[in-house]
Structure formats: C-alpha cells, structure tokens
Scaffold this motif. Structure first.
Motif, PDB file in Angstrom:
ATOM      1  N   ASN A 197     -70.909  -3.262  62.835  1.00 47.80           N
ATOM      2  CA  ASN A 197     -69.635  -3.699  62.676  1.00 47.80           C
ATOM      3  C   ASN A 197     -69.365  -4.621  61.654  1.00 47.80           C
ATOM      4  OD1 ASN A 197     -68.125  -2.060  64.139  1.00 47.80           O
ATOM      5  ND2 ASN A 197     -68.862  -2.885  66.119  1.00 47.80           N
ATOM      6  N   GLY A 198     -70.467  -5.476  61.680  1.00 44.26           N
ATOM      7  CA  GLY A 198     -70.338  -6.535  60.617  1.00 44.26           C
ATOM      8  C   GLY A 198     -69.176  -7.641  60.642  1.00 44.26           C
ATOM      9  N   LEU A 199     -68.788  -8.267  59.542  1.00 42.17           N
ATOM     10  CA  LEU A 199     -67.627  -8.965  59.378  1.00 42.17           C
ATOM     11  C   LEU A 199     -66.780  -8.546  58.370  1.00 42.17           C
ATOM     12  CD1 LEU A 199     -69.611 -12.353  59.385  1.00 42.17           C
ATOM     13  CD2 LEU A 199     -68.196 -11.316  61.347  1.00 42.17           C
ATOM     14  N   HIS A 204     -47.535   7.328  66.785  1.00 42.88           N
ATOM     15  CA  HIS A 204     -46.309   7.216  67.730  1.00 42.88           C
ATOM     16  C   HIS A 204     -46.418   7.759  68.739  1.00 42.88           C
ATOM     17  CE1 HIS A 204     -43.687   5.687  64.349  1.00 42.88           C
ATOM     18  NE2 HIS A 204     -44.128   6.538  63.592  1.00 42.88           N
ATOM     19  N   PRO A 205     -47.087   7.230  69.661  1.00 38.95           N
ATOM     20  CA  PRO A 205     -47.402   7.742  71.246  1.00 38.95           C
ATOM     21  C   PRO A 205     -45.878   7.954  72.001  1.00 38.95           C
ATOM     22  CG  PRO A 205     -47.914   5.357  71.192  1.00 38.95           C
ATOM     23  CD  PRO A 205     -47.715   5.861  69.781  1.00 38.95           C
ATOM     24  N   ARG A 206     -46.099   9.021  72.387  1.00 44.00           N
ATOM     25  CA  ARG A 206     -44.800   9.426  73.295  1.00 44.00           C
ATOM     26  C   ARG A 206     -43.395   9.413  72.611  1.00 44.00           C
ATOM     27  NH1 ARG A 206     -45.952  10.647  78.392  1.00 44.00           N
ATOM     28  NH2 ARG A 206     -47.658   9.385  79.333  1.00 44.00           N
ATOM     29  N   GLY A 207     -43.570   9.429  71.003  1.00 46.06           N
ATOM     30  CA  GLY A 207     -42.397   9.473  70.222  1.00 46.06           C
ATOM     31  C   GLY A 207     -41.827   7.981  70.006  1.00 46.06           C
ATOM     32  N   VAL A 208     -42.463   6.876  70.266  1.00 49.15           N
ATOM     33  CA  VAL A 208     -42.036   5.723  70.471  1.00 49.15           C
ATOM     34  C   VAL A 208     -42.386   5.008  69.220  1.00 49.15           C
ATOM     35  CG1 VAL A 208     -41.906   5.374  72.959  1.00 49.15           C
ATOM     36  CG2 VAL A 208     -44.003   4.517  71.579  1.00 49.15           C
ATOM     37  N   MET A 209     -42.043   3.862  68.956  1.00 47.12           N
ATOM     38  CA  MET A 209     -42.386   2.958  67.792  1.00 47.12           C
ATOM     39  C   MET A 209     -43.768   3.075  67.263  1.00 47.12           C
ATOM     40  SD  MET A 209     -39.633   1.389  67.333  1.00 47.12           S
ATOM     41  CE  MET A 209     -37.841   0.845  67.922  1.00 47.12           C
ATOM     42  N   LEU A 210     -43.965   2.796  66.193  1.00 51.83           N
ATOM     43  CA  LEU A 210     -45.243   3.042  65.457  1.00 51.83           C
ATOM     44  C   LEU A 210     -46.313   1.985  66.067  1.00 51.83           C
ATOM     45  CD1 LEU A 210     -47.165   4.461  63.328  1.00 51.83           C
ATOM     46  CD2 LEU A 210     -46.615   2.208  61.810  1.00 51.83           C
ATOM     47  N   LYS A 211     -47.479   2.167  66.559  1.00 53.09           N
ATOM     48  CA  LYS A 211     -48.414   1.647  67.349  1.00 53.09           C
ATOM     49  C   LYS A 211     -49.883   1.778  66.569  1.00 53.09           C
ATOM     50  CE  LYS A 211     -45.483   0.448  70.306  1.00 53.09           C
ATOM     51  NZ  LYS A 211     -44.781  -0.840  70.608  1.00 53.09           N
ATOM     52  N   GLN A 212     -50.704   0.837  67.033  1.00 55.60           N
ATOM     53  CA  GLN A 212     -51.992   0.732  66.591  1.00 55.60           C
ATOM     54  C   GLN A 212     -53.067   0.877  67.416  1.00 55.60           C
ATOM     55  OE1 GLN A 212     -52.880  -2.244  63.799  1.00 55.60           O
ATOM     56  NE2 GLN A 212     -53.204  -3.880  65.404  1.00 55.60           N
ATOM     57  N   ALA A 213     -54.153   1.212  67.315  1.00 55.40           N
ATOM     58  CA  ALA A 213     -55.306   1.262  68.271  1.00 55.40           C
ATOM     59  C   ALA A 213     -56.664   1.310  67.803  1.00 55.40           C
ATOM     60  CB  ALA A 213     -55.316   2.417  69.375  1.00 55.40           C
ATOM     61  N   PHE A 214     -57.765   0.643  68.236  1.00 54.62           N
ATOM     62  CA  PHE A 214     -58.779   0.478  67.550  1.00 54.62           C
ATOM     63  C   PHE A 214     -59.963   1.226  68.517  1.00 54.62           C
ATOM     64  CE2 PHE A 214     -56.474  -2.854  65.835  1.00 54.62           C
ATOM     65  CZ  PHE A 214     -56.797  -2.775  64.492  1.00 54.62           C
ATOM     66  N   GLY A 215     -61.153   1.638  68.045  1.00 54.15           N
ATOM     67  CA  GLY A 215     -62.244   2.052  68.981  1.00 54.15           C
ATOM     68  C   GLY A 215     -63.257   2.489  67.962  1.00 54.15           C
ATOM     69  N   ASP A 216     -64.370   3.178  68.650  1.00 52.18           N
ATOM     70  CA  ASP A 216     -65.486   3.621  68.008  1.00 52.18           C
ATOM     71  C   ASP A 216     -65.691   4.990  67.620  1.00 52.18           C
ATOM     72  OD1 ASP A 216     -66.342   0.916  67.654  1.00 52.18           O
ATOM     73  OD2 ASP A 216     -67.449   0.904  69.492  1.00 52.18           O
ATOM     74  N   VAL A 217     -66.321   5.545  66.758  1.00 47.12           N
ATOM     75  CA  VAL A 217     -66.785   6.966  66.587  1.00 47.12           C
ATOM     76  C   VAL A 217     -67.940   7.169  67.559  1.00 47.12           C
ATOM     77  CG1 VAL A 217     -67.629   8.854  65.119  1.00 47.12           C
ATOM     78  CG2 VAL A 217     -65.796   7.161  64.220  1.00 47.12           C
ATOM     79  N   LEU A 218     -67.762   8.393  68.429  1.00 51.87           N
ATOM     80  CA  LEU A 218     -69.074   8.579  69.121  1.00 51.87           C
ATOM     81  C   LEU A 218     -70.003   9.470  68.541  1.00 51.87           C
ATOM     82  CD1 LEU A 218     -66.957   8.756  72.695  1.00 51.87           C
ATOM     83  CD2 LEU A 218     -68.351   6.856  71.701  1.00 51.87           C
ATOM     84  N   GLY A 219     -69.505  10.358  67.779  1.00 50.85           N
ATOM     85  CA  GLY A 219     -70.135  11.399  67.007  1.00 50.85           C
ATOM     86  C   GLY A 219     -69.598  12.529  66.474  1.00 50.85           C
ATOM     87  N   VAL A 220     -70.120  13.421  65.721  1.00 51.40           N
ATOM     88  CA  VAL A 220     -69.561  14.645  64.826  1.00 51.40           C
ATOM     89  C   VAL A 220     -70.330  15.584  65.216  1.00 51.40           C
ATOM     90  CG1 VAL A 220     -68.951  15.421  63.053  1.00 51.40           C
ATOM     91  CG2 VAL A 220     -68.650  12.759  63.127  1.00 51.40           C
ATOM     92  N   ASP A 221     -69.508  16.959  65.646  1.00 53.43           N
ATOM     93  CA  ASP A 221     -70.504  17.852  66.110  1.00 53.43           C
ATOM     94  C   ASP A 221     -71.204  18.765  64.816  1.00 53.43           C
ATOM     95  OD1 ASP A 221     -68.654  19.077  64.510  1.00 53.43           O
ATOM     96  OD2 ASP A 221     -67.572  20.447  65.904  1.00 53.43           O
ATOM     97  N   ARG A 232     -71.483   7.799  63.761  1.00 58.51           N
ATOM     98  CA  ARG A 232     -71.424   7.186  64.964  1.00 58.51           C
ATOM     99  C   ARG A 232     -71.427   5.667  64.965  1.00 58.51           C
ATOM    100  NH1 ARG A 232     -72.946   8.508  70.228  1.00 58.51           N
ATOM    101  NH2 ARG A 232     -73.879   7.068  71.572  1.00 58.51           N
ATOM    102  N   GLY A 233     -70.516   4.989  65.728  1.00 57.98           N
ATOM    103  CA  GLY A 233     -70.445   3.584  65.513  1.00 57.98           C
ATOM    104  C   GLY A 233     -69.529   3.044  64.729  1.00 57.98           C
ATOM    105  N   MET A 234     -68.882   3.952  63.888  1.00 62.13           N
ATOM    106  CA  MET A 234     -67.934   3.722  62.922  1.00 62.13           C
ATOM    107  C   MET A 234     -66.569   2.946  63.515  1.00 62.13           C
ATOM    108  SD  MET A 234     -66.275   5.691  59.750  1.00 62.13           S
ATOM    109  CE  MET A 234     -67.365   5.649  58.490  1.00 62.13           C
TER     110      MET A 234
END
Length: 427
Positions: A194-196, A339-356, A330-332
């Motif tokens: 993840n670095g800085l 637009h979850p549930r059609g509401v205002m624009l939102k953001q969310a963060f997380g990691d890549v678990l893998g690619v098939d 993985r780890g990226m």
C-alpha cells in the motif's frame, strides 16, 4: 516566599520558591538545577501555594529517599523544614523506554559523530531538539569521547531513539545514519504494497473522475431498477449488461432508461446540474451477457463529455488505451465511485482479493449495494481504471466479497470483435 532547604549527601542547597528545580545526576553526584537536563534528570521540585512537592515520572526506575522514606508516588508532598535526600544508585543502567536490541553501539557513535563533528553542533542539537545541556553530560573534549558519553547516557536513560531521530531530522542525507536508523525507527511500513501516497494528487483525480459517473434508472412497467455507469467517450457510457437487461433482452422504447450526471451532495440539498439523458436511437455499440463479461457500451442522445462544469473545466471521459490499462493484482487498493440504491454519488475503498485464471473476474472487498453495478473501480495509487464492478460473489444472500470485470478483459473482447475504438476516442 518560602525557600526549600535541601540537603544532598551532606551538601546544602537553597531552592528559590519562584523556580522549578530539576534534580539531575552529574559526575559529582545529585545536583538541583534551574536548567532542565533530561540526560540525568530524576525528577523536579516545585512550590505550589506555599508547599513544596517532588515530582518524578517513574518513582521505581531511580529510587529516591526523602527524609529516609523511599518515594513511591509520582507526586510527593514535602514536609516543612529541611529535607534530606539520598539516591539509591541502581545496580545497572535503567532503561525507561524500549530500545531495539542487537544494534552496534560503535556504529551509532560513528554515525552521530559524522553528523555532529564539533562540540557546538551536538550542543545545539541537544538544546534545540531534546532540551538537554550537553555540558551536564560531558564537558568539551575529544568528540569521539563526548559522543560515546552521550550515547551511553542516552541508552541508560531511555532517550537514545529520540537522539537518533533528532540527528536524522537535522541531517537527513547523512549516509552514516542509514545502517543505524532502521533498528530504531518506531514507525513501520507494515504494508509495503500500500505504501504512501500524495493526498492532493488523489483528491485532484477524484474530483476529476466524479463528474464522469452517472446514475442509471431503468423503468420496466411497474418495476424500477438502478445502476451506475461512466463515460468512456463524449457520449458513450460503459456499464453492466444486467443493468440494461430489460432493454437489451426485450427491445423497447429507449425512453425507459435515464442517465443522470452530477447527482451528488451539496450541503443539504439534492440537486443535479444536468437534465437526465436518454439512449440514442442506435444506442447499442457492443455488449457481452452476464455469464460472460457482463458489459454494454451505450450511446446517449446527448454529448455530456463536452459539458462545461461550474469549475470551468470540461467534464471529459475515461479514455485509457490498451497499453495504459493497469493489470489488477492481489492486495491492490481500490476505490469505487457508485450510486448505491440510486442515491447520491458515494465512494468506498477496499482491496483486490484476486483474479480468476481466465482473467474475466476480479474479487474485491469494497462495500457496494444494489444500484452499484456498473461502477468504475480505480486503483488508489494512480487512479487508473481497473475494473467494472458487477455484483456480490454469492448467488443469494449477503456475499463475503464482491466481483468486478477487469477492464483488460473488456478491452481484449472489443479488440476480438474488431470494434471501432475511434468511437470511444481511443478507449
């Protein structure tokens, strides 16, 4: 005014009430001084409302007796009249904070001496950064001897890490410190992947990308569904096939689908800066069903990519070429604009678990909800388009992770179809 008469090993000292007196260990024993000296400092005497108190940070570390009683509390109220003080010298050095083990003290001496070759250099550094008097540790002499004495004192009294940190800060390019500092760094890069990153660069890219994302509303009879899409051309939106399934599998009036840009928070008001757009007559450019890559390229009946935003900039669109598309790993770290549930624009963060193995599905741990399908997934470090979010990984019920389609796979599929990339302005 009530001064304190303090007797230490038969020597009397009169402490003025107006001052704070620091009890320090020097070569000739214990001495009260007005100047703070953390190197040999045991505690300090202070007068409050006509009564004297002795305060120490760690009574057990360096035992002091006042009128024959061992000091056990951080603050001790002194009796009126003369006070006799004795100090129980510890059998070995006292360490007040944890130091990293296994270091080469000779290497530390060489590093500090290289950074502070003159007595004045070390004296200034200790006074400015550690509030210590070098003369109380060692008078002027051969600098190797002085530095050695400072290092031994710092190690004994628990401020060796502070000393090395101050030296590094004052002389960041001193190569002699390089082999020494890693052992004493109290901060760690616990996740090298993840670095800085630069928050201003990230914020600028985020602000640039948000206007390119749209909320998609699909009406089919009495049923309504929602999704997310984003511009990959001046008037072309990329989203999931299943978001537009009703008009793809059962062709009907394109007026049933609305694309709304600039749907986001502004204070407490809900507003849009642009009227919803519809599908063009010849809207379907390319598509892959859900069991394959689950994407569709849809042409709009307007050209939102050329809109001028309130900032004066053009809205723009995502146009990564084949060579610029990033490979997910993985780890990226990902950020998804949605637009979850059609509401205002939102953001969310997380990691890549893998690619098939086929490279057609990516699993990730980013929060999404119904209506997030078709959202763009960017890598946090460089804000490159990585994938198109599609759904949870479970067939039914809450999913432990979510899935997305790598943009690499979509680009390869379009290439195999001999798609005219000029339509996407070099998508």
């Amino acid at each position: 005014m009530t001064d304190l008469l303090l007797r230490i090993d038969g020597v009397s000292h009169r402490l003025a009430e107006a001052d704070v007196w620091y009890l320090t260990r020097q070569r000739d024993g214990l001495v009260p001084t007005r100047r703070r000296c953390g190197a040999g400092e045991l505690g300090h005497f202070v007068s409050r409302r006509g009564r004297w108190y002795y305060r120490t940070g760690d009574p057990a570390a360096l035992p002091v007796r006042l009128n024959g009683r061992v000091v056990q509390d951080p603050t001790t109220r002194l009796p009126r009249g003369p006070v006799h003080l004795t100090w129980e010298r510890p059998a070995g050095p006292v360490v007040r904070d944890v130091q990293r083990s296994g270091y080469d003290e000779a290497a530390i001496v060489r590093a500090v001496h290289a950074a502070c070759p003159r007595y004045e250099d070390l004296e200034l550094l200790l006074a400015d950064d550690l509030r210590l008097e070098l003369f109380h540790i060692s008078p002027p002499a051969d600098m190797r001897w002085v530095v050695d004495e400072v290092i031994r004192t710092a190690r004994a009294y628990g401020w060796l890490t502070d000393l090395l940190t101050a030296v590094r800060f004052a002389h960041p390019r001193e190569p002699a410190l390089d082999p020494v500092m890693p052992r004493f760094d109290q901060e760690s890069m616990v996740d090298e992947a993840n670095g800085l990153s630069d928050p201003f660069a990230f914020a600028a890219r985020l602000v640039r990308a948000c206007p390119q994302v749209c909320q998609i509303d699909v009406t089919s009879g009495s049923r309504r569904s929602a999704g997310t899409g984003f511009l990959v051309g001046p008037h072309i939106v990329l989203t999931n096939y299943h978001v537009l399934r009703d008009v793809l599998d059962e062709p009907g009036s394109p007026a049933r689908v609305a694309f709304t840009f600039d749907l986001h928070e502004h204070g407490d008001a809900r507003f849009t800066r642009r009227a919803p757009l519809r599908l063009a007559v010849d809207w379907r450019l390319a598509a892959s069903p859900p069991e394959e890559l689950d994407y569709v390229l849809a042409r709009l009946d307007g050209v939102p990519g050329y809109d001028e935003l309130p900032t004066g900039e053009r809205r723009g669109w995502l146009c990564p070429s084949g060579a610029a598309i990033a490979r997910p790993s993985r780890g990226m770290r990902l950020v998804i604009l949605q637009h979850p549930r059609g509401v205002m624009l939102k953001q969310a963060f997380g990691d890549v678990l893998g690619v098939d193995g086929a490279g057609t599905r990516l699993t990730h741990r980013v929060n999404t909800m119904t209506g997030s399908s078709g959202s763009p997934c960017y890598d946090v470090d460089h804000f490159r388009l990585i994938a198109v979010h599609r759904a949870g990984a479970a067939d039914s019920g809450p999913a432990a992770c979510n899935t997305a389609v790598p943009v690499q796979a979509i680009h390869a599929d379009l290439t195999a179809r001999r798609f005219d990339f000029d339509l996407l302005t070099d998508f």
